[in-house]
Design an enzyme around this catalytic site. Structure first.
Site, PDB file in Angstrom:
ATOM      1  N   TYR A 190      52.700  30.923  62.772  1.00  0.00           N
ATOM      2  CA  TYR A 190      51.408  30.343  63.112  1.00  0.00           C
ATOM      3  C   TYR A 190      50.753  31.146  64.229  1.00  0.00           C
ATOM      4  O   TYR A 190      51.407  31.902  64.934  1.00  0.00           O
ATOM      5  CB  TYR A 190      51.518  28.863  63.485  1.00  0.00           C
ATOM      6  CG  TYR A 190      52.169  28.584  64.820  1.00  0.00           C
ATOM      7  CD1 TYR A 190      51.409  28.514  65.983  1.00  0.00           C
ATOM      8  CD2 TYR A 190      53.541  28.390  64.922  1.00  0.00           C
ATOM      9  CE1 TYR A 190      52.005  28.260  67.208  1.00  0.00           C
ATOM     10  CE2 TYR A 190      54.139  28.130  66.139  1.00  0.00           C
ATOM     11  CZ  TYR A 190      53.358  28.066  67.282  1.00  0.00           C
ATOM     12  OH  TYR A 190      53.944  27.822  68.499  1.00  0.00           O
ATOM     13  N   CYS A 191      49.451  30.994  64.351  1.00  0.00           N
ATOM     14  CA  CYS A 191      48.685  31.641  65.414  1.00  0.00           C
ATOM     15  C   CYS A 191      47.581  30.665  65.824  1.00  0.00           C
ATOM     16  O   CYS A 191      47.838  29.481  65.954  1.00  0.00           O
ATOM     17  CB  CYS A 191      48.146  32.995  64.959  1.00  0.00           C
ATOM     18  SG  CYS A 191      47.088  32.943  63.495  1.00  0.00           S
TER      19      CYS A 191
END
Length: 106
Positions: free
Chosen positions: A66-67
């Site tokens: 994820y970011c």
């Protein structure tokens, strides 16, 4: 029949010993320090191919990325797939990761 039984037992044992999922936050260190999923390790997307082997030995291990929005996680996913990792999920952003992790650990 013995071959089939052996294959079934082998497959079942592989499921039992499957690696725990690895959560990777591919944002910058500053973004990570401002808030992250407790289960995640910070590996900025530009460093993913240099650092992944020290974090994940089995290339079939489930890896969740994820970011902020999913864009850098997508870049990291493609880089890992090019390295032969086979079980990668781009979760999206941090809030998405929190929801997915909570659903998986209930």
């Amino acid at each position: 029949m013995k071959v089939i039984t052996a294959l079934v037992l082998l497959f079942a044992s592989a499921l039992v010993f499957a690696s725990d999922p690895v959560w990777l936050d591919v944002r910058s260190e500053g973004e990570f320090n401002s808030g992250h999923l407790d289960a995640a390790t910070n590996v900025p997307h530009g460093e993913i191919t240099d650092r992944i082997a020290s974090l994940v030995e089995d290339k079939d291990t489930p890896i969740y990325l994820y970011c902020r929005s999913g864009n850098r996680a997508g870049i990291a996913q493609r880089a890992l797939e090019a390295e032969g990792y086979t079980n990668i999920t781009n979760v999206g952003g941090l809030s998405d990761a929190r929801e997915k992790y909570a659903a998986m650990t209930e």
